[in-house]
Design an enzyme around this catalytic site. Structure first.
Site, PDB file in Angstrom:
ATOM      1  N   ASP A  64       1.257  -0.547   0.916  1.00 13.02           N
ATOM      2  CA  ASP A  64       1.290   0.379  -0.223  1.00 13.02           C
ATOM      3  C   ASP A  64       1.131   1.825   0.234  1.00 13.02           C
ATOM      4  OD1 ASP A  64      -1.385   0.252   0.526  1.00 13.02           O
ATOM      5  OD2 ASP A  64      -2.145   0.164  -1.522  1.00 13.02           O
ATOM      6  N   GLU A  65       1.626   2.122   1.429  1.00 10.63           N
ATOM      7  CA  GLU A  65       1.541   3.471   1.971  1.00 10.63           C
ATOM      8  C   GLU A  65       2.923   4.119   2.032  1.00 10.63           C
ATOM      9  OE1 GLU A  65      -2.287   2.929   4.902  1.00 10.63           O
ATOM     10  OE2 GLU A  65      -0.281   2.647   5.743  1.00 10.63           O
TER      11      GLU A  65
END
Length: 164
Positions: A85-86
């Site tokens: 989720d980066e």
């Protein structure tokens, strides 16, 4: 353009147009200095969505977040998913205030509810801002922005972060 890997990152650093990064000046630079701003983004509440609704819903959320980030940046800026989720946003020609404003705008773009398979979910985002300085490697710039993201994440109370 949005991509799944920061392949263009080293070439953007090599061809940057600034003379001095706002980050390297005493006091952090002034409004007049511009550079390649690197905004490292980590989603808040994403793990809860994956755990509760499954990876297919999480994947749909990631696609929507990427769409929203891409829609909120300028044409020449780059949005890339690093993994999980980066995300990272590369924006050339920004001063400190402009980069901080961009972070606020991107956080606001992510905040509205996301509809997936008849469900409404929410994620928030924490951003760390750094600059690509002359002689820095891509890893050094990303590490700096990542560290600043964690400082920003810790500085906001849990109630100010969106969760699934």
């Amino acid at each position: 353009p949005y991509s799944y890997a920061p392949d263009c990152f080293p070439s953007l650093i090599e061809h940057h147009v600034h003379v001095v990064s706002p980050d390297t000046l005493p006091g952090g630079g002034t409004q007049g200095e511009k550079g390649v701003a690197v905004l490292f983004c980590d989603l808040d509440g994403f793990k809860a969505i994956n755990d509760r609704y499954g990876h297919h819903v999480g994947d749909a959320v990631l696609v929507e977040v990427a769409r929203r980030l891409t829609a909120a940046v300028r044409d020449g800026d780059t949005v890339a998913r690093l993994g999980g989720d980066e995300f990272v946003v590369l924006a050339d020609g920004l001063g400190r205030e402009d980069a901080e404003d961009l972070g606020v705008r991107l956080r606001s773009a992510i905040a509205p509810p996301i509809r997936v398979e008849g469900r409404t979910v929410r994620v928030g985002a924490s951003f760390g801002v750094s600059w690509a300085g002359c002689g820095m490697t891509a890893d050094e710039v990303l590490q700096s922005a990542d560290q600043r993201m964690y400082v920003e994440k810790r500085s906001r109370s849990r109630s100010h972060r969106r969760v699934g």
